[in-house]
Write a protein that holds these residues in place. Structure first.
Motif, PDB file in Angstrom:
ATOM      1  N   TYR A  15      36.565  35.522  44.873  1.00 27.40           N
ATOM      2  CA  TYR A  15      37.825  35.931  45.483  1.00 27.40           C
ATOM      3  C   TYR A  15      37.524  36.937  46.580  1.00 27.40           C
ATOM      4  O   TYR A  15      36.598  37.734  46.460  1.00 27.40           O
ATOM      5  N   VAL A  22      34.880  39.425  45.140  1.00 23.75           N
ATOM      6  CA  VAL A  22      34.818  39.562  43.676  1.00 23.75           C
ATOM      7  C   VAL A  22      34.303  38.246  43.111  1.00 23.75           C
ATOM      8  O   VAL A  22      34.883  37.189  43.366  1.00 23.75           O
ATOM      9  N   ALA A  24      34.420  36.267  40.224  1.00 24.74           N
ATOM     10  CA  ALA A  24      35.055  36.040  38.924  1.00 24.74           C
ATOM     11  C   ALA A  24      34.107  35.243  38.029  1.00 24.74           C
ATOM     12  O   ALA A  24      34.021  35.479  36.832  1.00 24.74           O
ATOM     13  N   PRO A  43      34.884  41.042  27.679  1.00 22.23           N
ATOM     14  CA  PRO A  43      35.835  42.024  28.171  1.00 22.23           C
ATOM     15  C   PRO A  43      36.816  41.418  29.160  1.00 22.23           C
ATOM     16  O   PRO A  43      36.542  40.380  29.773  1.00 22.23           O
ATOM     17  N   SER A  44      37.940  42.080  29.323  1.00 27.59           N
ATOM     18  CA  SER A  44      38.916  41.681  30.326  1.00 27.59           C
ATOM     19  C   SER A  44      38.243  41.662  31.696  1.00 27.59           C
ATOM     20  O   SER A  44      37.467  42.558  32.020  1.00 27.59           O
ATOM     21  N   GLY A  45      38.509  40.619  32.455  1.00 23.77           N
ATOM     22  CA  GLY A  45      37.920  40.526  33.796  1.00 23.77           C
ATOM     23  C   GLY A  45      36.547  39.880  33.829  1.00 23.77           C
ATOM     24  O   GLY A  45      35.925  39.803  34.884  1.00 23.77           O
ATOM     25  N   SER A  46      36.057  39.369  32.681  1.00 28.90           N
ATOM     26  CA  SER A  46      34.697  38.816  32.666  1.00 28.90           C
ATOM     27  C   SER A  46      34.646  37.340  33.068  1.00 28.90           C
ATOM     28  O   SER A  46      33.566  36.759  33.111  1.00 28.90           O
ATOM     29  N   GLY A  47      35.821  36.732  33.340  1.00 26.82           N
ATOM     30  CA  GLY A  47      35.812  35.380  33.900  1.00 26.82           C
ATOM     31  C   GLY A  47      36.279  34.272  32.967  1.00 26.82           C
ATOM     32  O   GLY A  47      36.269  33.099  33.341  1.00 26.82           O
ATOM     33  N   LYS A  48      36.741  34.625  31.786  1.00 27.97           N
ATOM     34  CA  LYS A  48      37.093  33.615  30.779  1.00 27.97           C
ATOM     35  C   LYS A  48      38.244  32.708  31.256  1.00 27.97           C
ATOM     36  O   LYS A  48      38.153  31.486  31.183  1.00 27.97           O
ATOM     37  N   SER A  49      39.330  33.337  31.724  1.00 28.94           N
ATOM     38  CA  SER A  49      40.485  32.532  32.171  1.00 28.94           C
ATOM     39  C   SER A  49      40.120  31.689  33.378  1.00 28.94           C
ATOM     40  O   SER A  49      40.581  30.546  33.509  1.00 28.94           O
ATOM     41  N   THR A  50      39.322  32.253  34.246  1.00 31.77           N
ATOM     42  CA  THR A  50      38.918  31.516  35.444  1.00 31.77           C
ATOM     43  C   THR A  50      38.187  30.238  35.045  1.00 31.77           C
ATOM     44  O   THR A  50      38.468  29.149  35.568  1.00 31.77           O
TER      45      THR A  50
HETATM   46  P1  ADP Z   1      39.247  37.332  31.903  1.00 34.31           P
HETATM   47  O1  ADP Z   1      39.967  36.066  31.577  1.00 34.31           O
HETATM   48  O2  ADP Z   1      37.899  37.404  31.247  1.00 34.31           O
HETATM   49  O3  ADP Z   1      40.060  38.573  31.656  1.00 34.31           O
HETATM   50  P2  ADP Z   1      39.595  36.492  34.649  1.00 34.31           P
HETATM   51  O4  ADP Z   1      38.957  35.149  34.717  1.00 34.31           O
HETATM   52  O5  ADP Z   1      41.075  36.550  34.531  1.00 34.31           O
HETATM   53  O6  ADP Z   1      38.914  37.325  33.463  1.00 34.31           O
HETATM   54  O7  ADP Z   1      39.197  37.334  35.936  1.00 34.31           O
HETATM   55  C1  ADP Z   1      37.866  37.499  36.383  1.00 34.31           C
HETATM   56  C2  ADP Z   1      37.835  38.361  37.636  1.00 34.31           C
HETATM   57  O8  ADP Z   1      38.436  37.672  38.722  1.00 34.31           O
HETATM   58  C3  ADP Z   1      38.573  39.685  37.503  1.00 34.31           C
HETATM   59  O9  ADP Z   1      37.858  40.665  38.213  1.00 34.31           O
HETATM   60  C4  ADP Z   1      39.894  39.395  38.166  1.00 34.31           C
HETATM   61  O10 ADP Z   1      40.452  40.580  38.688  1.00 34.31           O
HETATM   62  C5  ADP Z   1      39.490  38.446  39.274  1.00 34.31           C
HETATM   63  N1  ADP Z   1      40.581  37.537  39.651  1.00 34.31           N
HETATM   64  C6  ADP Z   1      41.153  36.594  38.854  1.00 34.31           C
HETATM   65  N2  ADP Z   1      42.108  35.919  39.529  1.00 34.31           N
HETATM   66  C7  ADP Z   1      42.151  36.452  40.775  1.00 34.31           C
HETATM   67  C8  ADP Z   1      42.916  36.182  41.952  1.00 34.31           C
HETATM   68  N3  ADP Z   1      43.842  35.214  41.962  1.00 34.31           N
HETATM   69  N4  ADP Z   1      42.676  36.927  43.047  1.00 34.31           N
HETATM   70  C9  ADP Z   1      41.723  37.880  43.054  1.00 34.31           C
HETATM   71  N5  ADP Z   1      40.946  38.181  41.996  1.00 34.31           N
HETATM   72  C10 ADP Z   1      41.153  37.480  40.860  1.00 34.31           C
END
Ligand code: ADP
Length: 235
Positions: A15, A22, A24, A43-50
């Protein structure tokens, strides 16, 4: 060898531009096997949802490759990706996204009316233990019951894959554990390949594999049972 449902190679998701990039995802290689229940922890922000969104065809990777069976999803046009999602993937999210003016049965019917080979809404609701709540509206149900309606809606089209992003995130730990039991039951009964992001501790004894994330990478993969070692697995 077990059948591989998803394979990723060198997946990144970036991103931003210039100095404020960043990562992700910073290079993810993963196989997911037919019938397994895998949990993504980290941890939160480690890329799981992505990662979950890329597997489910809701998002594209920035680089790397993704396959569903023998079909490469990597550069698939959006229309084809929509078809892939519709035909193969059920999603469950933290918030239940039920239509408030429709009963549990009618919420599930929204999906079964358009799916090619659905189970009847009553059967889907029975699978999640809601036989006696079919004619209730969301406002008449607890959070755990509403999430079970959302799960019934997701499984009613008989998806091969169930992707669950924090399905317990809005629930207390006991109710969250019950929702995970429902997902485990479905995994066992239908053999649905299931990937779950959750912080609920009960998942550790239920999942076949625990995939740990850190800073956009997989930091470890562990199996709960030696027989489920990916090298020896027979699902
Ligand atoms: P998790 O599911 O482990 O909490 P995410 O996959 O949601 O992590 O996010 C991974 C990283 O990507 C984080 O740093 C988040 O802030 C960043 N991120 C996710 N979606 C976006 C987006 N649409 N724009 C910018 N950064 C993003």
């Amino acid at each position: 060898m077990p059948e591989i449902i998803f394979r990723t190679r060198g997946i990144t998701k970036v991103y931003g531009t210039g100095d404020v990039k960043v990562y992700a995802l910073a290079g993810v290689d993963l196989e997911l096997y037919a019938g397994e229940m895998a949990v993504l922890l980290g941890p939160s922000g480690s890329g799981k949802s992505t990662l979950l969104n890329i597997l489910g065809g809701l998002d594209h990777a920035s680089s790397g490759r993704v396959w569903f069976r023998d079909t490469e999803l990597t550069d698939m046009p959006d229309r084809a990706l929509t078809r892939f999602r519709r035909d193969h993937v059920g999603f469950v999210f933290q918030f239940y996204n039920l239509v408030p003016s429709l009963t549990a049965r009618e919420n599930v019917q929204l999906v079964t009316d358009v799916a090619p080979n659905p189970m009847p809404p009553e059967e889907a609701l029975e699978q999640v233990g809601l036989t006696d709540r079919m004619d209730h509206f969301p406002s008449q149900m607890s959070g755990g019951e509403q999430q079970r309606v959302a799960i019934a809606r997701a499984i009613a089209k008989r998806p091969e894959i169930l992707l669950c992003d924090e399905p317990t995130g809005a629930l207390d730990s006991t109710t969250g554990g019950q929702v995970l039991e429902v997902l485990k039951d479905i995994n066992e009964r239908f053999g649905t390949t299931t990937v779950i992001i959750t912080h609920n501790a009960d998942i550790r004894r239920m999942a076949h594999r625990v995939i740990q994330f850190q800073d956009g990478r997989i930091s470890s993969v562990s199996t709960n049972d030696e027989r489920l070692d990916p090298a020896k697995i027979v699902w």
